[in-house]
Design a protein around this motif. Structure first.
Motif, PDB file in Angstrom:
ATOM      1  N   ASP A  35      63.090  46.429  70.877  1.00 50.30           N
ATOM      2  CA  ASP A  35      61.989  46.999  71.618  1.00 50.30           C
ATOM      3  C   ASP A  35      61.642  46.044  72.751  1.00 50.30           C
ATOM      4  O   ASP A  35      62.346  45.076  73.008  1.00 50.30           O
ATOM      5  CB  ASP A  35      60.794  47.274  70.711  1.00 50.30           C
ATOM      6  N   GLU A  36      60.562  46.313  73.453  1.00 48.03           N
ATOM      7  CA  GLU A  36      60.208  45.518  74.626  1.00 48.03           C
ATOM      8  C   GLU A  36      59.945  44.062  74.270  1.00 48.03           C
ATOM      9  O   GLU A  36      60.134  43.169  75.084  1.00 48.03           O
ATOM     10  CB  GLU A  36      58.976  46.123  75.301  1.00 48.03           C
ATOM     11  N   ASP A  37      59.488  43.795  73.062  1.00 44.06           N
ATOM     12  CA  ASP A  37      59.175  42.433  72.652  1.00 44.06           C
ATOM     13  C   ASP A  37      60.331  41.754  71.936  1.00 44.06           C
ATOM     14  O   ASP A  37      60.166  40.674  71.386  1.00 44.06           O
ATOM     15  CB  ASP A  37      57.943  42.451  71.734  1.00 44.06           C
ATOM     16  N   GLY A  38      61.503  42.374  71.952  1.00 46.66           N
ATOM     17  CA  GLY A  38      62.622  41.807  71.229  1.00 46.66           C
ATOM     18  C   GLY A  38      62.606  42.239  69.775  1.00 46.66           C
ATOM     19  O   GLY A  38      61.780  43.053  69.349  1.00 46.66           O
ATOM     20  N   THR A  39      63.506  41.710  68.996  1.00 44.89           N
ATOM     21  CA  THR A  39      63.633  42.090  67.592  1.00 44.89           C
ATOM     22  C   THR A  39      63.577  40.865  66.696  1.00 44.89           C
ATOM     23  O   THR A  39      63.807  39.738  67.127  1.00 44.89           O
ATOM     24  CB  THR A  39      64.965  42.817  67.334  1.00 44.89           C
ATOM     25  N   THR A  40      63.273  41.127  65.445  1.00 47.06           N
ATOM     26  CA  THR A  40      63.315  40.095  64.419  1.00 47.06           C
ATOM     27  C   THR A  40      64.332  40.503  63.375  1.00 47.06           C
ATOM     28  O   THR A  40      64.280  41.619  62.851  1.00 47.06           O
ATOM     29  CB  THR A  40      61.941  39.903  63.756  1.00 47.06           C
ATOM     30  N   VAL A  41      65.259  39.614  63.102  1.00 45.61           N
ATOM     31  CA  VAL A  41      66.243  39.824  62.037  1.00 45.61           C
ATOM     32  C   VAL A  41      65.768  39.061  60.812  1.00 45.61           C
ATOM     33  O   VAL A  41      65.657  37.838  60.842  1.00 45.61           O
ATOM     34  CB  VAL A  41      67.642  39.342  62.462  1.00 45.61           C
ATOM     35  N   THR A  42      65.459  39.787  59.756  1.00 43.35           N
ATOM     36  CA  THR A  42      64.980  39.162  58.522  1.00 43.35           C
ATOM     37  C   THR A  42      66.144  39.022  57.547  1.00 43.35           C
ATOM     38  O   THR A  42      66.820  39.996  57.232  1.00 43.35           O
ATOM     39  CB  THR A  42      63.847  39.989  57.896  1.00 43.35           C
ATOM     40  N   VAL A  43      66.360  37.792  57.100  1.00 42.17           N
ATOM     41  CA  VAL A  43      67.511  37.465  56.273  1.00 42.17           C
ATOM     42  C   VAL A  43      67.044  37.036  54.882  1.00 42.17           C
ATOM     43  O   VAL A  43      66.257  36.095  54.749  1.00 42.17           O
ATOM     44  CB  VAL A  43      68.329  36.327  56.908  1.00 42.17           C
ATOM     45  N   ALA A  44      67.501  37.720  53.846  1.00 41.41           N
ATOM     46  CA  ALA A  44      67.258  37.306  52.463  1.00 41.41           C
ATOM     47  C   ALA A  44      68.407  36.401  52.051  1.00 41.41           C
ATOM     48  O   ALA A  44      69.512  36.858  51.789  1.00 41.41           O
ATOM     49  CB  ALA A  44      67.169  38.512  51.539  1.00 41.41           C
ATOM     50  N   ALA A  45      68.154  35.099  52.041  1.00 39.13           N
ATOM     51  CA  ALA A  45      69.199  34.113  51.777  1.00 39.13           C
ATOM     52  C   ALA A  45      68.930  33.396  50.463  1.00 39.13           C
ATOM     53  O   ALA A  45      67.779  33.222  50.054  1.00 39.13           O
ATOM     54  CB  ALA A  45      69.282  33.100  52.920  1.00 39.13           C
ATOM     55  N   VAL A  46      69.992  32.965  49.809  1.00 34.86           N
ATOM     56  CA  VAL A  46      69.845  32.186  48.593  1.00 34.86           C
ATOM     57  C   VAL A  46      69.527  30.742  48.962  1.00 34.86           C
ATOM     58  O   VAL A  46      69.894  30.262  50.043  1.00 34.86           O
ATOM     59  CB  VAL A  46      71.133  32.280  47.743  1.00 34.86           C
ATOM     60  N   ASP A  47      68.841  30.044  48.089  1.00 39.05           N
ATOM     61  CA  ASP A  47      68.439  28.669  48.360  1.00 39.05           C
ATOM     62  C   ASP A  47      69.602  27.777  48.772  1.00 39.05           C
ATOM     63  O   ASP A  47      69.424  26.834  49.547  1.00 39.05           O
ATOM     64  CB  ASP A  47      67.748  28.058  47.130  1.00 39.05           C
ATOM     65  N   PHE A  48      70.793  28.043  48.250  1.00 40.20           N
ATOM     66  CA  PHE A  48      71.948  27.217  48.557  1.00 40.20           C
ATOM     67  C   PHE A  48      72.329  27.268  50.039  1.00 40.20           C
ATOM     68  O   PHE A  48      73.120  26.448  50.494  1.00 40.20           O
ATOM     69  CB  PHE A  48      73.153  27.641  47.715  1.00 40.20           C
TER      70      PHE A  48
END
Length: 452
Positions: A35-48
């Motif tokens: 969108d006009e403000d850009g995007t956010t990629v949310t990543v569910a990552a393991v602690d490792f």
């Protein structure tokens, strides 16, 4: 690959928008989701994977319209939260960390976006991934996840303690030899355990090493007709061996231990041996964090009746079909699993701790080979020895070593591991733990329609 009995693995009910996205396959990731403000990629990552956080600024500099929100979760939490998020169509996560257990099952349900077409573009070079690892993350010949790092298992040991005691580690030890060595090296008065082994509950915790022991002893979870075999003489002998070994010559509070606990124990010099993931060797060889760096030897995963017994796992990145920003999600996935990322990691964070076991080209880098020389060849040997289809003494109806490749295994494995962990803690006997586990395993096949 998971067993597909009579259509049991069905596509989840998706909204019209998600079905349209899924029908487009990999091309669904090419649309403009910003969108006009850009995007956010949310990543569910393991602690490792936490060290990604130290390099993600580089990605955001190259992608100024994209912000990355890294959500690091403990292994058990991740495995509980992510499937609920996808199945409920909530779509909190654009990228998720999964492994060879989840990839084919989730792909068969229509939960994951195909990555083949994206990965074939430019210089990403999907064929550079170690073949066994890449294949384990595919379904019906199509790629649904790419590895951040890959691993088998081997035995790590203190060369200095062995030399002091006049002992020699065989290049290909048996478990009986390991038990004898652990007894000789166990020195609780000096704060040194003979061996460190996972003992805490969780199918991705205790059962990762224990299942390899069961298989090499000739045991198994199910026979070819889906009859549970957790109380068979071979399985019983294997579990008794493991529980007795860690209770007699293992680390304190073994029933609560996971890989991070054993890593800390070994780094602090409080164990003579450790059987675990090949991916953790770099942490032992990093002098900034390990008191035993430069004093570790590496031997093949111990065996009894099989030629090899190492597991295969790969913490990997996938894009769920519920991702709100799939195009930008692929950009992040491609960056975090690229040749360039691995080089950047080595230059910025240290070559010895570069995520191993994913790309063949990593093992041709002079800087990496020099820094990781102690475990480069043992790691490659362990990965090459993996037998996913028949890792034990018997044919099996699923593909996998440290897990049974069926959807119900996550819950089943957690219940069984809790019972065996209780045996390690001394709250019940191994026979009591396995008797309960046999009933859990029978309930799964009877309720799931697995019988022929």
């Amino acid at each position: 690959m998971p067993n597909r009995r009579g259509g049991r693995l069905t596509r989840m009910a998706l909204s019209g928008a998600l079905l349209a996205s899924l029908a487009l396959g990999p091309a669904a990731c090419t649309g403009d989701s910003a969108d006009e403000d850009g995007t956010t990629v949310t990543v569910a990552a393991v602690d490792f994977m936490r060290t990604i956080d130290e390099l993600v600024d580089d990605f955001e500099k190259d992608h100024p319209d994209t912000k990355v929100n890294l959500v690091f979760l403990p292994e058990n939490t991740l495995r509980a939260r992510v499937p609920r998020d996808i199945a409920s169509e909530v779509g909190h996560y654009d990228v998720v960390a999964i492994g060879p257990y989840e990839a084919p099952i989730w792909a068969s349900r229509g939960w994951l976006t195909r990555l083949d077409t994206h990965a074939a573009r430019g210089d990403y070079d999907i064929r550079d991934f170690i073949p066994t690892v890449r294949k384990a993350l595919s379904y019906n010949g199509r790629q649904y996840a790419v590895p951040y790092y890959g691993e088998s298992s081997f035995l790590m040991y203190r060369e200095d303690l062995f030399a002091k005691a006049g002992l020699t580690m065989p290049a290909h030890p048996t478990w009986q030899q390991v038990a004898r060595l652990a007894a000789q090296l166990h020195d609780p008065g000096s704060g040194v355990a003979g061996i460190c082994l996972r003992g805490g509950p969780g199918w991705g915790n205790l059962l990762m090493p224990l299942n390899t022991v069961i298989l090499t002893f000739g045991g198994r979870w199910y026979d070819e007709h889906w009859n549970p075999r957790l109380t068979s003489p071979e399985t019983r002998k294997a579990v008794r061996f493991y529980v007795d070994l860690v209770r007699r010559h293992g680390q304190p509070r073994a029933s609560e231990s996971g890989p991070a606990d054993c890593l800390a124990t070994m780094q602090q010099g409080r164990a003579a041996m450790w059987y675990d993931s090949t991916a953790l060797a770099g942490n032992l060889e990093d002098p900034r964090h390990s008191k035993v760096a430069g004093r570790i030897g590496y031997a093949a995963a111990p065996v009894v009746r099989t030629a090899s017994s190492g597991w295969l796992w790969a913490w990997s990145l996938a894009i769920p079909v519920t991702a709100k920003n799939p195009r930008d999600a692929w950009e992040f996935v491609a960056w975090a699993t690229s040749k360039g990322y691995l080089r950047r990691y080595g230059e910025r964070l240290g070559w010895v701790r570069v995520p191993p076991g994913s790309r063949l080209s990593t093992y041709r880098l002079p800087q990496y080979r020099k820094s990781a020389q102690a475990f480069v060849e043992p790691t490659l040997d362990a990965l090459a020895a993996v037998n996913l289809k028949r890792p034990g003494m018997h044919e099996q109806r699923w593909t996998g070593i440290s897990y049974v490749g069926i959807p119900e295994y996550a819950g089943l494995g957690n219940r069984v591991s809790a019972e065996i962990s209780a045996a390690i803690a001394g709250r019940q006997t191994v026979d009591e733990a396995l008797a309960k586990s046999q009933l859990f395993a029978r309930d799964v096949v009877e309720g799931g329609g697995y019988r022929d």
